[in-house]
Design a protein around this motif. Structure first.
Motif, PDB file in Angstrom:
ATOM      1  N   ARG A  85       0.773  -1.179   0.197  1.00  0.00           N
ATOM      2  CA  ARG A  85      -0.061   0.088   0.009  1.00  0.00           C
ATOM      3  C   ARG A  85       0.731   1.215  -0.050  1.00  0.00           C
ATOM      4  O   ARG A  85       0.507   2.315  -0.630  1.00  0.00           O
ATOM      5  CB  ARG A  85      -0.854   0.153   1.363  1.00  0.00           C
ATOM      6  N   PHE A  86       1.971   1.159   0.672  1.00  0.00           N
ATOM      7  CA  PHE A  86       3.163   2.310   1.015  1.00  0.00           C
ATOM      8  C   PHE A  86       3.202   2.604  -0.522  1.00  0.00           C
ATOM      9  O   PHE A  86       3.326   3.704  -1.207  1.00  0.00           O
ATOM     10  CB  PHE A  86       4.029   2.188   1.910  1.00  0.00           C
ATOM     11  N   ARG A  87       4.073   1.562  -1.119  1.00  0.00           N
ATOM     12  CA  ARG A  87       4.838   1.630  -2.495  1.00  0.00           C
ATOM     13  C   ARG A  87       3.537   2.269  -3.419  1.00  0.00           C
ATOM     14  O   ARG A  87       4.057   3.026  -4.630  1.00  0.00           O
ATOM     15  CB  ARG A  87       5.352   0.343  -2.766  1.00  0.00           C
ATOM     16  N   LYS A  88       2.598   1.636  -3.652  1.00  0.00           N
ATOM     17  CA  LYS A  88       1.372   2.068  -4.556  1.00  0.00           C
ATOM     18  C   LYS A  88       0.932   3.587  -4.195  1.00  0.00           C
ATOM     19  O   LYS A  88       1.022   4.311  -5.247  1.00  0.00           O
ATOM     20  CB  LYS A  88       0.190   1.256  -4.188  1.00  0.00           C
ATOM     21  N   SER A  89       1.001   3.879  -3.072  1.00  0.00           N
ATOM     22  CA  SER A  89       0.659   5.541  -2.759  1.00  0.00           C
ATOM     23  C   SER A  89       1.808   6.472  -2.994  1.00  0.00           C
ATOM     24  O   SER A  89       1.622   7.435  -3.693  1.00  0.00           O
ATOM     25  CB  SER A  89       0.311   5.760  -1.329  1.00  0.00           C
ATOM     26  N   ALA A  90       3.105   5.930  -2.532  1.00  0.00           N
ATOM     27  CA  ALA A  90       4.155   6.490  -2.832  1.00  0.00           C
ATOM     28  C   ALA A  90       4.501   6.863  -4.688  1.00  0.00           C
ATOM     29  O   ALA A  90       4.623   8.017  -5.205  1.00  0.00           O
ATOM     30  CB  ALA A  90       5.332   5.941  -2.551  1.00  0.00           C
ATOM     31  N   ALA A  91       4.032   5.770  -5.245  1.00  0.00           N
ATOM     32  CA  ALA A  91       4.145   5.741  -6.775  1.00  0.00           C
ATOM     33  C   ALA A  91       3.340   6.960  -7.389  1.00  0.00           C
ATOM     34  O   ALA A  91       3.455   7.474  -8.439  1.00  0.00           O
ATOM     35  CB  ALA A  91       4.068   4.188  -7.306  1.00  0.00           C
ATOM     36  N   ALA A  92       2.078   6.968  -7.066  1.00  0.00           N
ATOM     37  CA  ALA A  92       1.097   7.513  -7.502  1.00  0.00           C
ATOM     38  C   ALA A  92       1.222   9.068  -7.060  1.00  0.00           C
ATOM     39  O   ALA A  92       1.378   9.942  -7.742  1.00  0.00           O
ATOM     40  CB  ALA A  92      -0.231   7.413  -6.758  1.00  0.00           C
ATOM     41  N   THR A 151      13.597   9.730  -8.583  1.00  0.00           N
ATOM     42  CA  THR A 151      12.650   8.823  -8.188  1.00  0.00           C
ATOM     43  C   THR A 151      13.565   7.481  -7.932  1.00  0.00           C
ATOM     44  O   THR A 151      13.981   6.887  -8.824  1.00  0.00           O
ATOM     45  CB  THR A 151      11.512   8.794  -8.843  1.00  0.00           C
ATOM     46  N   ASP A 152      13.610   7.151  -6.798  1.00  0.00           N
ATOM     47  CA  ASP A 152      14.359   5.748  -6.360  1.00  0.00           C
ATOM     48  C   ASP A 152      13.541   5.222  -5.281  1.00  0.00           C
ATOM     49  O   ASP A 152      13.418   5.344  -4.107  1.00  0.00           O
ATOM     50  CB  ASP A 152      15.834   6.125  -6.099  1.00  0.00           C
ATOM     51  N   PRO A 153      12.830   4.090  -5.632  1.00  0.00           N
ATOM     52  CA  PRO A 153      11.911   3.207  -4.766  1.00  0.00           C
ATOM     53  C   PRO A 153      12.819   2.674  -3.519  1.00  0.00           C
ATOM     54  O   PRO A 153      12.472   2.055  -2.512  1.00  0.00           O
ATOM     55  CB  PRO A 153      11.244   2.285  -5.695  1.00  0.00           C
ATOM     56  N   GLU A 154      14.083   2.393  -3.981  1.00  0.00           N
ATOM     57  CA  GLU A 154      15.255   1.729  -3.060  1.00  0.00           C
ATOM     58  C   GLU A 154      15.524   2.561  -1.904  1.00  0.00           C
ATOM     59  O   GLU A 154      15.983   2.086  -0.741  1.00  0.00           O
ATOM     60  CB  GLU A 154      16.354   1.366  -3.713  1.00  0.00           C
TER      61      GLU A 154
END
Length: 556
Positions: free
Chosen positions: A355-362, A398-401
């Protein structure tokens, strides 16, 4: 907004009190009149680094006080609450500077740390100029400014909340995994301990109760023998009761032969028999009360020995054995239920992470769309500011890591000052004058979003004139319709657009023995004269006065 500024004994300023209001205020004056001193004093009140050199010669300390009118929901109020300071009315910050280099900070007359004052000052005022230490612009704030421009604060807050939830879930997994692994390493020992303590079944407070009972029984054992001997003496084979009774009967048979002779003896013997009977009753009661049972005493001593042996083995007081048994049982149960619970925690953590990664990506996608709009708007504003060959851009990495509470993005404002040059961070690439103009354009686009309620621009017009200065003045006036703006300027085009105009000048005191800086608000003819001086220089001509009049009317 800033409503009052009072300065005492700072460099060339001995006493100064200024009133401010909404809109655009300008401070003008000849070079060297003391404009930088005024800004240094204001910065001191906002938490800037102190310096003993700021204290006016002949004074023991300097002092700066700034009064602000702040809305009830402004973030500054929350900062005050964190410091335990109530402020329902005006907010007053005060800073003193001593000759020994020490400073003291106050908010609403309550002493605070300089760090607290600096945090509050950053929420109240931004000073933009040609000195980076005054700019109060940090790349770390650019992301918040972009979010404010695009109205993404709620979305960003949701991402931050999910980050906290994700971190808590991960910590729960790690904590439970560590507990389970520790329990598994100690499983054999735990099973033995749980079995042994389960058979022993210790209870809290049991040792004290047993020890008290044993002491009581041991005391009873000592006195019980004496009680039995006394009972045998009055009621056993050696009891005097039969002899006394027989003697009384014989004497009573002889009373007719000698009336009155044996009566006293009979009475005394009868009294003795009554006393012996009472003693017998009391002794029987005492024996029953002693209730000594050798078998029970043995059981108590065996129980105490077992409890104390267990306490030594497990290195804990006897009274803690029951709680220790419970902890060991829980740890053992953790081994059996640990794998199942760990799987459930890991599943919950994975769902939160998703959920965090989905919201952060949006949020990242929304920021990139907003950045394109912001870039277009700022580049439109900078063209008339003698930055027509410059390009403003919002750099988003942008860096998801390297995720954090703000999502995946690092946001930084970049500029390219001339074609063919390498773009770079705004604070590193732009020169002092360029930086101030870039910030002005940015502030105009952002309006009152993500901005302190008071903005100060220090000589934003450096190196420009004519149409560019007029463009700066127009944008300052536009900005001042939404936030309070204060500008230190040499440009008559900017001064003409001000709602309030202050002139800074040096004057001689004490028959020329010392010099002091004075600031006065000017209006009408005096204001026209000051703008004419800015146009013409030392000698003010009628042409300059006429030009000043035209500037004022055009601005009005």
């Amino acid at each position: 907004m800033l409503v009052r500024l009072s300065i005492r004994d700072i460099v060339l300023i001995d006493k100064l009190d200024l009133e401010f209001a909404n809109g655009l205020a300008v401070l003008t004056g000849e070079t060297g009149a003391g404009k930088s001193i005024l800004l240094d004093a204001f910065a001191l009140a906002l938490g800037a680094r102190g310096d003993a050199g700021l204290v006016r010669q002949g004074a023991e300390q300097g002092q700066v006080t700034a009064v602000f009118d702040v809305p009830a929901k402004h973030p500054a109020r929350a900062l005050l609450r964190e410091q335990g300071i109530e402020a329902d009315d005006d907010l007053i910050v005060r800073r003193t500077q001593s000759l020994d280099g020490k400073t003291r900070a106050f908010i609403n007359d309550q002493p605070v740390s300089v760090q607290a004052l600096r945090s509050l000052g950053a929420a109240l005022v931004e000073i933009h100029g040609q000195h980076d230490d005054r700019a109060l612009v940090d790349a770390a704030t650019h992301r918040a400014l972009l979010d404010a421009y695009a109205g993404l604060e709620d979305q960003a807050a949701d991402v931050a909340a999910l980050w906290d939830e994700r971190r808590s879930a991960a910590e729960a997994v790690e904590s439970h995994r560590a507990e389970t692994e520790r329990a598994q390493r100690e499983a054999d020992y735990l099973r033995h301990a749980v079995d042994e303590l389960g058979k022993l079944r210790p209870e809290a407070g049991e040792e004290t109760q047993l020890a008290e009972r044993r002491t009581s029984m041991m005391q009873s054992e000592k006195i019980a023998g004496d009680l039995r001997d006394a009972y045998d003496a009055v009621a056993g084979n050696a009891s005097p009761v039969p002899g006394f009774a027989s003697a009384i009967r014989r004497l009573e048979r002889r009373t007719a032969q000698a009336p009155g002779l044996a009566d006293p003896a009979i009475k005394a013997l009868d009294t003795a028999l009554t006393a012996i009977e009472e003693a017998r009753v009391h002794l029987e009661n005492a024996l029953r009360a002693a209730n000594y049972d050798p078998a029970e005493l043995e059981r108590i001593e065996e129980r105490l020995f077992s409890l104390r042996a267990a306490a030594r083995k497990y290195n804990t007081p006897v009274d803690n054995l029951a709680a220790l048994a419970e902890r060991y049982a829980e740890a053992l149960a953790l081994i059996d239920a640990g794998a199942e619970k760990l799987a459930a925690l890991e599943k919950a953590a994975a769902e939160t992470e998703a959920r965090f990664r989905k919201s952060a990506a949006a949020l990242s996608d929304a920021r990139k769309k907003a950045a394109a709009k912001l870039d277009k708007a700022v580049n439109t504003e900078i063209k008339p500011l003698k930055l027509d060959r410059a390009v403003f851009s919002t750099s988003i990495t942008t860096d998801p890591e390297t995720a954090g509470p703000h999502g995946f993005d690092r946001v930084e404002f970049w500029v390219q000052t001339n074609p063919g040059t390498r773009p770079g961070p705004l604070m590193k690439v732009a020169s002092g004058g360029e930086l101030a103009r870039f910030l002005l354009a940015l502030k105009v686009v952002l309006a009152d979003k993500g901005s302190a309620p008071t903005l100060v621009f220090d000589e934003i017009d450096t190196g420009v004139g004519g149409a560019v200065a007029d463009a700066i003045g127009m944008r300052l006036a536009k900005l001042a319709s939404r936030v309070q703006a204060i500008a230190v300027t040499h440009a008559p085009q900017i001064a003409a657009r001000a709602n309030r105009h202050y002139v800074i000048a040096k004057g001689a005191l004490d028959k020329g023995k010392r010099v002091a800086t004075r600031v006065s608000e000017v209006a009408a003819e005096s204001r026209r004269e000051e703008i004419a001086r800015m146009l013409a220089g030392a000698e003010i001509t009628d042409e300059a006065r006429a030009a000043a009049e035209r500037l004022i009317k055009a601005a009005g």
